[in-house]
Design a protein around this motif. Structure first.
Motif, PDB file in Angstrom:
ATOM      1  N   THR A 181       0.834  -1.210   0.000  1.00 60.44           N
ATOM      2  CA  THR A 181       0.000   0.000   0.000  1.00 60.44           C
ATOM      3  C   THR A 181       0.864   1.253   0.000  1.00 60.44           C
ATOM      4  OG1 THR A 181      -1.739  -1.167   1.212  1.00 60.44           O
ATOM      5  CG2 THR A 181      -1.797   1.238   1.247  1.00 60.44           C
ATOM      6  N   VAL A 182       1.894   1.245   0.823  1.00 68.41           N
ATOM      7  CA  VAL A 182       2.800   2.396   0.877  1.00 68.41           C
ATOM      8  C   VAL A 182       3.478   2.610  -0.464  1.00 68.41           C
ATOM      9  CG1 VAL A 182       4.883   3.303   1.972  1.00 68.41           C
ATOM     10  CG2 VAL A 182       3.174   2.126   3.364  1.00 68.41           C
ATOM     11  N   PHE A 183       3.912   1.544  -1.100  1.00 67.61           N
ATOM     12  CA  PHE A 183       4.593   1.647  -2.390  1.00 67.61           C
ATOM     13  C   PHE A 183       3.668   2.234  -3.459  1.00 67.61           C
ATOM     14  CE2 PHE A 183       5.797   0.045  -6.545  1.00 67.61           C
ATOM     15  CZ  PHE A 183       7.171   0.257  -6.575  1.00 67.61           C
ATOM     16  N   ILE A 184       2.446   1.731  -3.545  1.00 69.03           N
ATOM     17  CA  ILE A 184       1.511   2.175  -4.586  1.00 69.03           C
ATOM     18  C   ILE A 184       1.154   3.648  -4.399  1.00 69.03           C
ATOM     19  CG2 ILE A 184      -0.830   1.893  -5.486  1.00 69.03           C
ATOM     20  CD1 ILE A 184      -0.556  -1.106  -4.882  1.00 69.03           C
ATOM     21  N   VAL A 185       0.811   4.039  -3.184  1.00 73.40           N
ATOM     22  CA  VAL A 185       0.391   5.425  -2.941  1.00 73.40           C
ATOM     23  C   VAL A 185       1.548   6.387  -3.183  1.00 73.40           C
ATOM     24  CG1 VAL A 185      -0.426   7.043  -1.191  1.00 73.40           C
ATOM     25  CG2 VAL A 185      -1.410   4.749  -1.327  1.00 73.40           C
ATOM     26  N   THR A 186       2.727   6.040  -2.706  1.00 71.31           N
ATOM     27  CA  THR A 186       3.889   6.917  -2.877  1.00 71.31           C
ATOM     28  C   THR A 186       4.240   7.076  -4.345  1.00 71.31           C
ATOM     29  OG1 THR A 186       4.764   6.240  -0.721  1.00 71.31           O
ATOM     30  CG2 THR A 186       6.300   7.261  -2.258  1.00 71.31           C
ATOM     31  N   THR A 223       1.458   9.218  -6.307  1.00 68.57           N
ATOM     32  CA  THR A 223       1.515  10.665  -6.079  1.00 68.57           C
ATOM     33  C   THR A 223       2.777  11.277  -6.688  1.00 68.57           C
ATOM     34  OG1 THR A 223       2.484  10.250  -3.887  1.00 68.57           O
ATOM     35  CG2 THR A 223       0.101  10.571  -4.000  1.00 68.57           C
ATOM     36  N   LEU A 224       3.874  10.539  -6.674  1.00 71.67           N
ATOM     37  CA  LEU A 224       5.082  11.045  -7.323  1.00 71.67           C
ATOM     38  C   LEU A 224       4.884  11.169  -8.828  1.00 71.67           C
ATOM     39  CD1 LEU A 224       8.080  11.856  -7.259  1.00 71.67           C
ATOM     40  CD2 LEU A 224       8.650   9.425  -7.478  1.00 71.67           C
ATOM     41  N   SER A 225       4.202  10.215  -9.435  1.00 69.92           N
ATOM     42  CA  SER A 225       3.938  10.282 -10.880  1.00 69.92           C
ATOM     43  C   SER A 225       3.069  11.485 -11.216  1.00 69.92           C
ATOM     44  CB  SER A 225       3.266   8.988 -11.341  1.00 69.92           C
ATOM     45  OG  SER A 225       4.078   7.859 -11.065  1.00 69.92           O
ATOM     46  N   LEU A 226       2.058  11.739 -10.383  1.00 71.20           N
ATOM     47  CA  LEU A 226       1.205  12.910 -10.628  1.00 71.20           C
ATOM     48  C   LEU A 226       1.995  14.202 -10.472  1.00 71.20           C
ATOM     49  CD1 LEU A 226      -2.073  11.837  -8.768  1.00 71.20           C
ATOM     50  CD2 LEU A 226      -1.720  12.020 -11.236  1.00 71.20           C
ATOM     51  N   PHE A 244      13.841  11.534  -4.843  1.00 74.77           N
ATOM     52  CA  PHE A 244      14.704  10.722  -3.990  1.00 74.77           C
ATOM     53  C   PHE A 244      14.008  10.348  -2.688  1.00 74.77           C
ATOM     54  CE2 PHE A 244      17.786  12.878  -6.757  1.00 74.77           C
ATOM     55  CZ  PHE A 244      18.543  11.785  -7.175  1.00 74.77           C
ATOM     56  N   LEU A 245      13.184  11.259  -2.156  1.00 77.60           N
ATOM     57  CA  LEU A 245      12.432  10.937  -0.951  1.00 77.60           C
ATOM     58  C   LEU A 245      11.478   9.774  -1.199  1.00 77.60           C
ATOM     59  CD1 LEU A 245      10.916  13.317   1.642  1.00 77.60           C
ATOM     60  CD2 LEU A 245       9.362  11.771   0.484  1.00 77.60           C
ATOM     61  N   SER A 246      10.749   9.821  -2.310  1.00 81.80           N
ATOM     62  CA  SER A 246       9.806   8.750  -2.636  1.00 81.80           C
ATOM     63  C   SER A 246      10.535   7.444  -2.913  1.00 81.80           C
ATOM     64  CB  SER A 246       8.955   9.159  -3.844  1.00 81.80           C
ATOM     65  OG  SER A 246       8.220  10.335  -3.582  1.00 81.80           O
ATOM     66  N   LEU A 247      11.679   7.537  -3.575  1.00 79.08           N
ATOM     67  CA  LEU A 247      12.457   6.322  -3.854  1.00 79.08           C
ATOM     68  C   LEU A 247      12.949   5.686  -2.554  1.00 79.08           C
ATOM     69  CD1 LEU A 247      14.548   7.318  -7.012  1.00 79.08           C
ATOM     70  CD2 LEU A 247      12.609   5.729  -6.887  1.00 79.08           C
ATOM     71  N   SER A 248      13.334   6.502  -1.584  1.00 74.78           N
ATOM     72  CA  SER A 248      13.781   5.939  -0.306  1.00 74.78           C
ATOM     73  C   SER A 248      12.660   5.176   0.373  1.00 74.78           C
ATOM     74  CB  SER A 248      14.299   7.058   0.603  1.00 74.78           C
ATOM     75  OG  SER A 248      13.248   7.899   1.029  1.00 74.78           O
ATOM     76  N   ILE A 249      11.431   5.655   0.245  1.00 73.43           N
ATOM     77  CA  ILE A 249      10.289   4.935   0.825  1.00 73.43           C
ATOM     78  C   ILE A 249      10.003   3.662   0.035  1.00 73.43           C
ATOM     79  CG2 ILE A 249       7.823   5.084   1.340  1.00 73.43           C
ATOM     80  CD1 ILE A 249       8.184   8.067   1.822  1.00 73.43           C
ATOM     81  N   ASP A 250      10.014   3.755  -1.289  1.00 72.23           N
ATOM     82  CA  ASP A 250       9.746   2.571  -2.119  1.00 72.23           C
ATOM     83  C   ASP A 250      10.779   1.484  -1.866  1.00 72.23           C
ATOM     84  OD1 ASP A 250       7.548   3.788  -3.152  1.00 72.23           O
ATOM     85  OD2 ASP A 250       8.498   4.431  -5.029  1.00 72.23           O
ATOM     86  N   LEU A 251      12.041   1.880  -1.797  1.00 73.02           N
ATOM     87  CA  LEU A 251      13.080   0.887  -1.525  1.00 73.02           C
ATOM     88  C   LEU A 251      12.934   0.325  -0.111  1.00 73.02           C
ATOM     89  CD1 LEU A 251      16.202   2.606  -3.152  1.00 73.02           C
ATOM     90  CD2 LEU A 251      14.900   0.643  -4.027  1.00 73.02           C
ATOM     91  N   GLY A 252      12.492   1.183   0.819  1.00 71.21           N
ATOM     92  CA  GLY A 252      12.279   0.702   2.179  1.00 71.21           C
ATOM     93  C   GLY A 252      11.208  -0.359   2.261  1.00 71.21           C
ATOM     94  N   MET A 298       4.493   7.287   4.365  1.00 67.76           N
ATOM     95  CA  MET A 298       3.693   7.365   3.142  1.00 67.76           C
ATOM     96  C   MET A 298       2.963   8.699   3.051  1.00 67.76           C
ATOM     97  SD  MET A 298       0.358   5.086   2.100  1.00 67.76           S
ATOM     98  CE  MET A 298      -0.665   5.976   3.291  1.00 67.76           C
ATOM     99  N   TRP A 299       2.326   9.111   4.141  1.00 70.17           N
ATOM    100  CA  TRP A 299       1.604  10.382   4.113  1.00 70.17           C
ATOM    101  C   TRP A 299       2.561  11.561   4.018  1.00 70.17           C
ATOM    102  CZ3 TRP A 299      -3.217  10.885   2.855  1.00 70.17           C
ATOM    103  CH2 TRP A 299      -4.118   9.847   3.095  1.00 70.17           C
ATOM    104  N   SER A 300       3.781  11.395   4.484  1.00 70.62           N
ATOM    105  CA  SER A 300       4.776  12.449   4.289  1.00 70.62           C
ATOM    106  C   SER A 300       5.076  12.643   2.811  1.00 70.62           C
ATOM    107  CB  SER A 300       6.066  12.100   5.049  1.00 70.62           C
ATOM    108  OG  SER A 300       5.832  11.996   6.431  1.00 70.62           O
ATOM    109  N   ALA A 301       5.224  11.529   2.077  1.00 73.58           N
ATOM    110  CA  ALA A 301       5.442  11.619   0.633  1.00 73.58           C
ATOM    111  C   ALA A 301       4.234  12.216  -0.067  1.00 73.58           C
ATOM    112  CB  ALA A 301       5.760  10.232   0.073  1.00 73.58           C
ATOM    113  N   VAL A 302       3.042  11.828   0.366  1.00 72.67           N
ATOM    114  CA  VAL A 302       1.823  12.398  -0.221  1.00 72.67           C
ATOM    115  C   VAL A 302       1.788  13.905   0.017  1.00 72.67           C
ATOM    116  CG1 VAL A 302      -0.695  12.436  -0.068  1.00 72.67           C
ATOM    117  CG2 VAL A 302       0.516  10.249  -0.031  1.00 72.67           C
TER     118      VAL A 302
END
Length: 950
Positions: free
Chosen positions: A23-28, A31-34, A69-77, A272-276
């Motif tokens: 869920t975290v990966f998809i939402v992050t 929103t990054l794509s948008l 880079f912030l979103s990538l750090s979450i996705d990799l996490g 996740m909400w931080s990235a959003v």
């Protein structure tokens, strides 16, 4: 599965255990794509179409790069275990997870800082050469964003000593900043700046006359900031869920970011909400700049099929190029006068200036209103019908027809002194909301101070210090620094209300860091700012109610409003005792408040902060009546006695009146707070044959109801007495010939006398008295003291004339008495005296306060000043005789003309109609109760066509 798995419903189908990672990966990623799409669209609009960029464009690109880079750090996490319980994380991937968490921690604040900086730079170029207040506010917010963001970023980078210990679990650390705690402590800065960025463009948006389609688009565009604020609150909620322990030492292992139990599971949604939050903020920063691209792709959204602009700022009907524009044609459909500018088709695009956004050349057009900057203009490359290609396009100048806010037309405000009872009721009701607000805050104060003392292990002296800084510092400096100047020199009642609400809101949000850290200094600062803001509010609200409406009901209006304040204190006290804390008599001594207890209160303070901002916006748009100093001088001239008449010592009657009223307020509030602070000790001193220095279990058990309940009963009768006194004032005004109805002066005298008698009774009772009996005179003290503050305030304002607003500030400063006197009572008890002996301080203070009603009753001129309201006319001959009187001791009296000219000051000149001192200042002509109304400043201000040149 363990019963501690709140996320069992999140079990992953492939792994078989709860996993929030997908869920975290998809939402992050979404929103990054948008955000990427909108940044690309902005670059096409600014570079491809306008061929020009500005610093706001550069900053949004920087924000986007950091967000990537912030979103990538979450996705990799999420691939390394983020979103899983500790037992489900592969130990081999744990080092990679810690690196991702560290990278996120150092990128979050720079991403927000760059995004908000881009938006604020856009505001600055939008508001250039318009309202100086808005520009100064934008610069202030920009400074706060960057200073706070820079400090927090360096704190995150160097969170541990040595630095690698932040992500490498094999490196022994010396100390680490508890970063999760720091994130929650920094929340007030983010929320405050979010609200400021959301509110800053509202005066511009609401001042425009646009068709519904464009207005809807603009409101939705800037209104997306609400979503960012909501996301920030959600993020903080999940951070709080991850905070199951507050490290009290930097050497605590749990102070290392990510080392607390269950962190990966609990904090995954917070990340996740931080990235959003960051990605949606970038989207909001890009949308206002997409107009040229939208016109190219979807011109029908902003340009009608006939080629005319969809804006009510243009002419209502089309004109042919063969028909010259006449004087009558230069009127809009709304009946406003218009200025003629060349049509868009005659202008050359691509010039290097701000009007490129409008596809209009400044060499042809020159300055343009901010309203037209935000309204849509057709692309000159699009084909236009022949009949609309050449004619000039008029820009209207609104006529003086009240105040228009884009959504509703509001009538211009009247003078406070010319309102009927029915009209005054509407304004008094609105201002009474402020009384409820500070009553709610005061009700939380004592219970919260006790809880803070229990959590942090404060001494009694430190607990008294929290009350001292609230009253002694806040109520002394608030009216002195801001309150009095706001009423006289800045902008009148409206500006003072807004400034006070914003300061108060800032103080309540400051409670967050103190609650998380349990820091005594943080609570001291919070208490000071809250007291400062409430004192500013009270400086304006009390005189507003005294002056708003018929003068004979001034005392009753203030008593009833202060009764609402007392009711709010009761409600908030019940909320604090029953919901937030189990403290005092309702709990056992063995119960302890832990370090996370105070965090529960922060959501209430957040709600109060949001309410303060909403009320500030409400008062910004509400055309509150104002009053000029010259009008107040004329009101004093209609009194049956000359307020400037010299009395003993060559001091004028009005100076004696306000001076003794301030002394009365100072002593009374000190007495009230002494009784409230030592209420528990005083009640529990009874029912025993000896008093060892504090309440015992035996004494507490002897009470019929708990101590908090007795205190709530006392506060309830306190509120009741204010309503009863208000009713008596109304009856005494309507039946002035009835000798059995007391006047306000007599009610004040009885209140102080009976309050003193009640305290003396409590002091002389033997300690063996049943506490349920001994509490009766204490409750009666609260009942009799209720009317003292509002009546002293209204009577102290009598006859002050042109200095009435300054007198209101002095009277509010009288509330600073508790800054010192509670320590005197505490010192007596520390020296071995009983709490009853310490209450002698209350008796002495009330005796000194009684000097004021004694002065009003014994001095004939003071008695007439207090009892007889100003006449509708008369006093002219006496005023002619006393007009040239010299030597009034206050030496600050100014001529009416000078006061009237000075009324309002800088803000009054800058802000919209209805502010004192503006062009629409109130007329003193009694036949002209409606002041002249001019257009809002942003309706006609111009934009510099050279701003943001590369």
């Amino acid at each position: 599965m363990s019963q501690m798995d709140p996320g069992a419903q999140d079990a992953d189908a492939t792994t078989g255990f709860p996993d929030r990672g997908p869920t975290v990966f998809i939402v992050t990623t979404t929103t990054l794509s948008l955000a990427t799409l909108f940044v690309a669209a902005r670059m096409v609009s600014r570079v491809g179409i306008l061929r020009r960029t500005g610093w706001d464009d550069y900053m949004v690109v920087v924000a986007w790069l950091i967000a990537v880079f912030l979103s990538l750090s979450i996705d990799l996490g999420t691939k390394s275990g983020l979103g899983r319980h500790d037992r489900d994380i592969d130990l081999k991937k744990l080092p990679e997870l810690r690196v991702c968490e560290y990278v996120f921690s150092i990128l979050y604040n720079p991403a927000l800082m760059a995004t908000k900086t881009s938006i604020l730079i856009f505001y600055l170029r939008l508001s250039k050469n318009t309202q100086m207040v808005l520009r100064l506010a934008s610069w202030a917010v920009l400074g706060i964003v960057n200073v706070a963001g820079t400090i927090l970023t360096f704190m995150n980078i160097f969170q541990c000593v040595p630095i690698p210990a932040a992500w490498d679990m094999t490196v022994p650390f010396v100390r680490c900043i508890p970063l999760l705690t720091e994130f929650i402590c920094a929340a007030p800065v983010n929320i405050t700046t979010d609200l400021a960025i959301l509110a800053l463009p509202i005066p511009v948006l609401t001042g425009m006359r646009l068709p519904s389609r464009q207005k809807t688009i603009l409101i939705m565009t800037f209104g997306l900031g609400i979503f960012v604020t909501i996301v920030d609150v959600i993020r903080i909620f999940y951070l709080q869920q991850a905070l199951n322990h507050i490290p009290l030492s930097p050497s605590d292992l749990l102070s290392v970011y990510g080392h607390s139990a269950g962190f990966s599971w609990n904090a995954s949604f917070a990340l996740m909400w931080s990235a959003v939050e960051v990605n949606v903020g970038i989207i909001c920063a890009c949308i206002p700049t997409l107009k040229p691209l939208i016109i190219r792709i979807l011109p029908a959204m902003l340009v009608d099929p006939h080629g005319t602009l969809r804006s009510s700022t243009r002419t209502g009907g089309s004109s042919s190029s063969n028909n010259p524009t006449t004087k009558d044609d230069r009127r809009t459909s709304t009946g406003t006068a218009a200025l003629t500018i060349p049509a868009a088709s005659h202008l050359s695009p691509g010039e290097d200036n701000e009007l490129d956004d409008l596809e209009i050349s400044p060499s042809t057009l020159g300055p343009i209103s901010i309203r037209d900057f935000l309204s849509s203009h057709p692309d000159p490359t699009l084909p236009l019908p022949k009949e609309t290609a050449a004619p000039p396009v008029p820009v209207p100048v609104p006529e003086k027809k009240g105040t228009y806010f884009g959504f509703v037309n509001l009538p211009p405000p009247q003078s406070l002194l010319h309102l009927t009872s029915c009209k005054a009721l509407r304004y008094c009701t609105a201002v009474t909301i402020l009384f409820f607000l500070w009553g709610f805050s005061y009700g939380l104060l004592n219970t919260l101070n006790n809880a803070v003392a229990a959590v942090t292990g404060m001494s009694t002296a430190q607990t008294l210090g929290l009350t001292s800084v609230y009253w002694g510092a806040g109520y002394f400096l608030g009216p002195l620094v801001v309150g009095g100047g706001g009423l006289e020199g800045i902008g009148g009642f409206k500006a003072t209300f807004i400034v006070g609400l914003l300061i108060y809101g800032a103080g309540t949000i400051m409670f967050w860091p103190g609650a998380v850290l349990g820091a005594y200094g943080g609570f001291m600062v919070c208490g000071f700012v809250v007291g400062f803001g409430l004192a500013v509010l009270e400086t304006a609200a009390n005189p507003f109610l005294v002056l708003c409406g018929p003068v004979e009901h001034a005392d009753a209006r203030l008593l009833l409003a202060q009764g609402v304040q007392a009711v709010a204190s009761v409600l908030s006290g019940v909320l604090a005792d029953r919901v937030f804390f189990f403290f005092g008599g309702s709990s056992t001594e063995d119960e302890k408040l832990d370090s996370t207890t105070l965090i529960d209160v922060q959501w209430t303070y957040l709600a109060v902060t949001l309410l303060s901002v909403l009320l500030a916006l409400f008062f910004f748009y509400m055309p509150l009546p104002e009053v000029a100093d010259a009008e107040l001088a004329e009101l004093a001239a209609r009194l049956p006695v000359d307020p400037k008449r010299r009395l003993a010592g060559g001091i004028s009657l009005r100076t004696w009146t306000v001076g003794l009223a301030v002394l009365c307020q100072w002593c009374y509030v000190a007495a009230q707070e002494n009784m409230s602070l030592f209420f528990q000790q005083l009640v529990t001193a009874f029912g025993a044959h000896h008093h060892p220095g504090g309440p015992s279990k035996h004494n507490g058990a002897a009470l019929a109801i708990t101590l908090p309940n007795y205190l709530q009963v006392s506060h309830s009768v306190f509120a009741l007495s204010r309503f009863l006194a208000g009713g008596l004032c109304i009856l005494s005004t309507r039946h002035a010939s009835n000798p059995f109805l007391p006047t306000p002066r007599m009610i004040l005298t009885l209140s102080i006398a009976l309050s003193t008698l009640s305290v003396i009774t409590a002091v002389v009772l033997p300690t063996s008295t049943d506490p349920n009996v001994a509490v009766i005179p204490i409750i009666l003290f609260y009942f009799f003291e209720g009317p003292i503050w509002p009546l002293t305030f209204s009577l102290g304002m009598r006859g002050q004339g042109e200095r009435t607003k300054r007198a209101a500030a002095w009277l509010t400063m009288g509330g600073s008495g508790p800054g010192a006197w509670p320590f005197v009572s505490y010192g007596i008890m520390q020296a071995g005296g009983s709490v009853q002996l310490a209450m002698i301080v209350v008796v002495v203070l009330l005796a000194v306060a009684a000097v004021f009603p004694a002065f009003l009753g014994l001095v004939k001129g003071a008695r007439e000043l207090a009892d007889v309201p100003p006449s509708a006319e008369g006093g002219e001959n006496r005023r002619q005789d006393t007009k040239a009187s010299e030597g009034d001791v206050e030496m600050g009296a100014e001529k009416g003309g000078k006061s009237a000219n000075r009324e309002g000051g800088l803000l009054g000149q800058q802000l919209r109609p209805g502010w004192p001192g503006s062009r629409a200042s109130l007329s003193l002509d009694p036949d002209q109760s409606q002041p002249s109304q001019h257009q809002a400043p942003w309706e006609s201000q111009v934009l510099d066509t050279r701003i943001l040149q590369d």
